[in-house]
Design a protein around this motif. Structure first.
Motif, PDB file in Angstrom:
ATOM      1  N   GLU A 112     -20.936   8.626  -8.235  1.00  0.00           N
ATOM      2  CA  GLU A 112     -20.760   9.162  -6.880  1.00  0.00           C
ATOM      3  C   GLU A 112     -21.988   9.962  -6.450  1.00  0.00           C
ATOM      4  O   GLU A 112     -21.868  11.055  -5.893  1.00  0.00           O
ATOM      5  CB  GLU A 112     -19.491  10.018  -6.796  1.00  0.00           C
ATOM      6  N   LEU A 113     -23.160   9.422  -6.698  1.00  0.00           N
ATOM      7  CA  LEU A 113     -24.397  10.120  -6.317  1.00  0.00           C
ATOM      8  C   LEU A 113     -24.725   9.760  -4.873  1.00  0.00           C
ATOM      9  O   LEU A 113     -25.731   9.126  -4.574  1.00  0.00           O
ATOM     10  CB  LEU A 113     -25.543   9.717  -7.241  1.00  0.00           C
ATOM     11  N   ASN A 114     -23.842  10.189  -3.963  1.00  0.00           N
ATOM     12  CA  ASN A 114     -23.968   9.739  -2.582  1.00  0.00           C
ATOM     13  C   ASN A 114     -24.689  10.723  -1.678  1.00  0.00           C
ATOM     14  O   ASN A 114     -24.926  10.426  -0.517  1.00  0.00           O
ATOM     15  CB  ASN A 114     -22.584   9.433  -2.005  1.00  0.00           C
ATOM     16  N   THR A 115     -24.995  11.891  -2.208  1.00  0.00           N
ATOM     17  CA  THR A 115     -25.767  12.839  -1.397  1.00  0.00           C
ATOM     18  C   THR A 115     -27.060  13.145  -2.130  1.00  0.00           C
ATOM     19  O   THR A 115     -27.169  12.964  -3.348  1.00  0.00           O
ATOM     20  CB  THR A 115     -24.993  14.164  -1.199  1.00  0.00           C
ATOM     21  N   ARG A 116     -28.020  13.600  -1.352  1.00  0.00           N
ATOM     22  CA  ARG A 116     -29.320  13.938  -1.912  1.00  0.00           C
ATOM     23  C   ARG A 116     -29.157  14.970  -3.045  1.00  0.00           C
ATOM     24  O   ARG A 116     -29.762  14.856  -4.106  1.00  0.00           O
ATOM     25  CB  ARG A 116     -30.189  14.527  -0.798  1.00  0.00           C
ATOM     26  N   GLN A 117     -28.278  15.932  -2.787  1.00  0.00           N
ATOM     27  CA  GLN A 117     -28.104  17.008  -3.768  1.00  0.00           C
ATOM     28  C   GLN A 117     -27.545  16.471  -5.095  1.00  0.00           C
ATOM     29  O   GLN A 117     -28.042  16.797  -6.169  1.00  0.00           O
ATOM     30  CB  GLN A 117     -27.164  18.061  -3.182  1.00  0.00           C
ATOM     31  N   ARG A 118     -26.515  15.643  -4.980  1.00  0.00           N
ATOM     32  CA  ARG A 118     -25.910  15.100  -6.211  1.00  0.00           C
ATOM     33  C   ARG A 118     -26.905  14.219  -6.959  1.00  0.00           C
ATOM     34  O   ARG A 118     -26.995  14.271  -8.190  1.00  0.00           O
ATOM     35  CB  ARG A 118     -24.658  14.285  -5.874  1.00  0.00           C
ATOM     36  N   LEU A 119     -27.660  13.438  -6.211  1.00  0.00           N
ATOM     37  CA  LEU A 119     -28.643  12.570  -6.859  1.00  0.00           C
ATOM     38  C   LEU A 119     -29.695  13.403  -7.575  1.00  0.00           C
ATOM     39  O   LEU A 119     -30.019  13.168  -8.742  1.00  0.00           O
ATOM     40  CB  LEU A 119     -29.311  11.659  -5.827  1.00  0.00           C
ATOM     41  N   GLU A 120     -30.203  14.432  -6.866  1.00  0.00           N
ATOM     42  CA  GLU A 120     -31.280  15.214  -7.468  1.00  0.00           C
ATOM     43  C   GLU A 120     -30.795  15.991  -8.688  1.00  0.00           C
ATOM     44  O   GLU A 120     -31.503  16.122  -9.684  1.00  0.00           O
ATOM     45  CB  GLU A 120     -31.926  16.116  -6.409  1.00  0.00           C
ATOM     46  N   ARG A 121     -29.561  16.482  -8.593  1.00  0.00           N
ATOM     47  CA  ARG A 121     -29.018  17.195  -9.748  1.00  0.00           C
ATOM     48  C   ARG A 121     -28.897  16.245 -10.947  1.00  0.00           C
ATOM     49  O   ARG A 121     -29.243  16.590 -12.066  1.00  0.00           O
ATOM     50  CB  ARG A 121     -27.650  17.799  -9.409  1.00  0.00           C
ATOM     51  N   ALA A 122     -28.430  15.049 -10.677  1.00  0.00           N
ATOM     52  CA  ALA A 122     -28.282  14.075 -11.776  1.00  0.00           C
ATOM     53  C   ALA A 122     -29.643  13.738 -12.381  1.00  0.00           C
ATOM     54  O   ALA A 122     -29.793  13.681 -13.604  1.00  0.00           O
ATOM     55  CB  ALA A 122     -27.602  12.812 -11.269  1.00  0.00           C
ATOM     56  N   LEU A 123     -30.635  13.544 -11.525  1.00  0.00           N
ATOM     57  CA  LEU A 123     -31.944  13.155 -12.039  1.00  0.00           C
ATOM     58  C   LEU A 123     -32.597  14.289 -12.821  1.00  0.00           C
ATOM     59  O   LEU A 123     -33.435  14.057 -13.686  1.00  0.00           O
ATOM     60  CB  LEU A 123     -32.852  12.700 -10.894  1.00  0.00           C
ATOM     61  N   ALA A 124     -32.186  15.531 -12.525  1.00  0.00           N
ATOM     62  CA  ALA A 124     -32.784  16.670 -13.218  1.00  0.00           C
ATOM     63  C   ALA A 124     -32.085  16.969 -14.543  1.00  0.00           C
ATOM     64  O   ALA A 124     -32.582  17.746 -15.361  1.00  0.00           O
ATOM     65  CB  ALA A 124     -32.732  17.902 -12.320  1.00  0.00           C
ATOM     66  N   THR A 125     -30.925  16.362 -14.776  1.00  0.00           N
ATOM     67  CA  THR A 125     -30.191  16.630 -16.017  1.00  0.00           C
ATOM     68  C   THR A 125     -30.841  15.886 -17.171  1.00  0.00           C
ATOM     69  O   THR A 125     -31.028  14.679 -17.087  1.00  0.00           O
ATOM     70  CB  THR A 125     -28.732  16.151 -15.881  1.00  0.00           C
ATOM     71  N   PRO A 126     -31.184  16.604 -18.240  1.00  0.00           N
ATOM     72  CA  PRO A 126     -31.770  15.885 -19.377  1.00  0.00           C
ATOM     73  C   PRO A 126     -30.703  15.040 -20.070  1.00  0.00           C
ATOM     74  O   PRO A 126     -29.585  15.507 -20.265  1.00  0.00           O
ATOM     75  CB  PRO A 126     -32.265  17.004 -20.304  1.00  0.00           C
TER      76      PRO A 126
END
Ligand SMILES: *[C@@H]1O[C@H](CO)[C@@H](O)[C@H](O)[C@H]1NC(C)=O
Ligand SMILES: *[C@@H]1O[C@H](CO)[C@@H](O)[C@H](O)[C@H]1NC(C)=O
Ligand SMILES: *[C@@H]1O[C@H](CO)[C@@H](O)[C@H](O)[C@H]1NC(C)=O
Ligand SMILES: *[C@@H]1O[C@H](CO)[C@@H](O)[C@H](O)[C@H]1NC(C)=O
Length: 595
Positions: free
Chosen positions: A89-103
């Protein structure tokens, strides 16, 4: 899952295959030949350069997905769908960026929904595909930006869900324009293609979807799902009919297809889902559960999923679960998982599992190591069991045999575990007395973090044929396991005996029915421990027992020190009468069934 990944890989790498490039060389004229050869050579160089560049440029990224070589060697080699982590559910910029920043060290899939509405609030003059789960939500990131961020991050594979044919078509064009950048990135595209129970008919024509993918971006992996009513929980209604409809659709293509279903629905109707997977080896299953899954039941759902996992090829099931749930499930699947997965056994054939029976001593352990036994079967009692000097220390010895009478038998369970933990062998501990249950479990719990292997706990909980001993206290055994270390497989047996030259009793209907009543109440995988010498004569009953649940298996055992006279033909008979994945043979090598 090797299949899943291999498929994706085949789709990635098969484009410029040598055979296709070779064709024009048949031209008769030498000039043409030379020209073609030159063109070929430059094209080949280009693709090689692109490949090498891609590998080099990804050296610092996620080690699993992004370099072809490592993709093959790690994630793909173990081939286990449970190794993949999902951010959904990476449907917002914020959720996507948080996911991409998670190691994250695991192979990763990033998932989002493509709205069927083409409107970008920031650039109203431009029609753009947006990320959003429904058309009522105005997204804040376009699919194009989303793709570019994911590609730039080099984090993982992509799964996009589509509601409308139009958005699928346009998304394929965006993907095609990024072919080179996506060379090592699995791209899964999910569409709803058939009605499930109570489904409302908002579906995409599967044939059209397959053709469109084929034409525009053939590297994509299609994921098919059922249409379901939006709010009801109709998982229980999935039946053979829903599976047949899906199968028909999937049979229209020769490409691999991933079928997606809610985890709790598949758990309720696993027999039907299993039938679907069995019907075509091009199908894999993706099980998903949202963050706020109302149908998820804490304990039951984990064990239901475990039943599914243990009962099928691990390469063909993926688990799109929220992160904490996935971690919990992975831990459970480590110690309560099937030895067939742990040892990657060919054809899921349980008779290929090799055993060391009564591996209680240093000598037998050393022998098991030399012979490469996979499962170590060993006996646990308390030190001084049944005597006035009984202590609370679990030791490796058979009931009634004083520890110091055994040659080399001076191993405590703690020492034994120390030796075994340095190997990858699976263990079956036969707990010989009720007193020993709790101390054994406590010790196992203490070593839990190192015990990443199948653990079977055996208790002879019922009186069986020709028994000389009383069974152990069933309630105490089961309750203690559930309280102290529930993440195991149970091995449940009957006390039994056998004497040469006598009319030995076999397992009776009463014995198996009583056993099933106990087993039915447990969540864990269960193997029933059956005295091998009596198995053939009891086959009708044992077969019935196996059919009562997909989480049941049988283990035919024989102690090498016993006088049991087993006929190889009996073992062969049972192997051929049963499903291969469901009967283990812990018997001496000379009576193992013939493969
Ligand atoms: C897609 O293309 C492949 C190879 O050209 C072909 O075998 C397959 O049948 C096509 N599938 C569809 C659905 O058109
Ligand atoms: C399920 O388990 C989680 C974590 O262990 C806990 O927070 C939650 O309350 C549990 N839910 C139910 C319904 O038991
Ligand atoms: C086991 O016996 C062998 C000889 O049979 C001996 O070398 C070895 O030290 C013994 N190990 C233990 C733990 O007693
Ligand atoms: C078996 O164990 C249970 C629970 O620990 C206990 O209540 C019961 O008395 C025991 N039964 C016997 C026969 O010892």
């Amino acid at each position: 899952m090797r299949r899943g990944y291999t498929n994706t890989r085949v789709i990635f790498f098969n484009a410029p295959s040598a055979a296709n490039w070779g064709r024009p060389v048949h031209s008769r004229r030498r000039l043409h030949f030379t020209l073609c050869a030159l063109v070929l050579l430059s094209l080949a160089t280009f693709f090689m350069a692109a490949y090498v560049f891609n590998n080099l440029s990804h050296k610092n990224g996620n080690p699993y997905w992004t370099t072809g070589e490592r993709l093959r060697l790690t994630a793909v080699q173990s081939g286990d769908g449970l190794r993949v982590t999902w951010y959904s559910e990476l449907n917002t910029r914020q959720r996507l960026e948080r996911a991409l920043a998670t190691p994250c060290k695991d192979p990763l899939m990033l998932e989002g929904d493509v709205s069927d509405r083409s409107y970008d609030a920031t650039k109203p003059e431009k029609e753009q595909l947006m990320m959003a789960v429904t058309r009522d939500v105005i997204g804040d990131i376009t699919l194009e930006d989303w793709l570019d961020e994911v590609i730039a991050s080099r984090k993982g594979g992509i799964k996009l869900n589509f509601m409308a044919p139009d958005s699928l078509e346009r998304a394929l064009e965006l993907l095609a324009a990024r072919t080179l950048a996506l060379l090592h990135v699995p791209v899964w595209l999910a569409v709803t293609v058939v009605n499930g129970p109570g489904g409302d008919g908002n579906i995409v024509d599967a044939k059209w979807a397959m053709r469109t993918v084929n034409v525009t971006y053939p590297r994509a992996q299609l994921v098919f799902q059922w249409a379901l009513p939006c709010c009801g929980d109709d998982g229980a209604k999935f039946g053979r009919g829903s599976m047949e409809t899906m199968l028909k659709v999937c049979q229209q293509t020769h490409q691999p297809i991933i079928v997606s279903a809610r985890a709790t629905h598949a758990a309720l109707q696993w027999r039907h889902f299993r039938w679907l997977l069995e019907s075509s080896d091009r199908l894999s299953l993706l099980l998903w559960s949202p963050d706020d899954d109302k149908s998820w039941r804490n304990d039951t759902s984990y064990y239901d999923l475990l039943t599914i996992r243990n009962d099928w090829n691990k390469r063909r099931i993926f688990y799109d679960l929220p992160e904490l749930r996935l971690q919990h499930f992975r831990r459970l699947a480590e110690t309560a998982g099937s030895p067939l997965h742990h040892f990657d056994v060919r054809d899921r054939d349980a008779s290929r599992i090799t055993w060391s029976h009564g591996a209680n001593t240093m000598d037998t352990l050393a022998l098991a190591g030399r012979e490469g036994a996979m499962m170590l079967e060993a006996d646990v009692s308390l030190d001084g069991q049944g005597t006035s000097r009984q202590t609370n220390t679990p030791v490796m010895t058979h009931r009634g045999v004083p520890r110091d009478k055994h040659k080399n038998a001076s191993l405590s369970l703690r020492q034994w575990l120390e030796l075994v933990l340095s190997t990858n062998k699976a263990i079956k501990l036969d707990i010989k007395s009720s007193d020993a249950v709790v101390p054994t479990l406590k010790l196992l719990a203490e070593k839990r973090s190192q015990l990443q292997r199948p653990i079977w706990l055996n208790g002879d909980i019922l009186r069986g044929p020709n028994a000389l001993h009383d069974p152990m206290n069933t309630t105490h055994f089961l309750k203690s396991v559930n309280a102290i270390f529930p993440e195991v497989a149970f091995s449940l047996g009957w006390t039994s005996g056998w004497s040469d030259g006598q009319d030995n009793e076999a397992y009776s209907w009463e014995m198996v029915e009583k056993m099933e009543k106990v087993a039915r109440k447990l969540h864990q995988p269960i193997t029933f421990a059956v005295r091998a010498v009596l198995a053939r004569r009891s086959w009708e009953k044992l077969d019935w027992l196996l059919r009562q649940s997909r989480s049941y298996s049988l283990t035919l055992w024989c102690s090498p020190t016993s006088t049991d006279k087993i006929a190889v033909s009996d073992m062969d008979f049972i192997r051929h009468q049963s499903e291969r994945s469901r009967v283990y043979f812990d018997v001496p090598p000379d009576v193992m069934p013939i493969l």
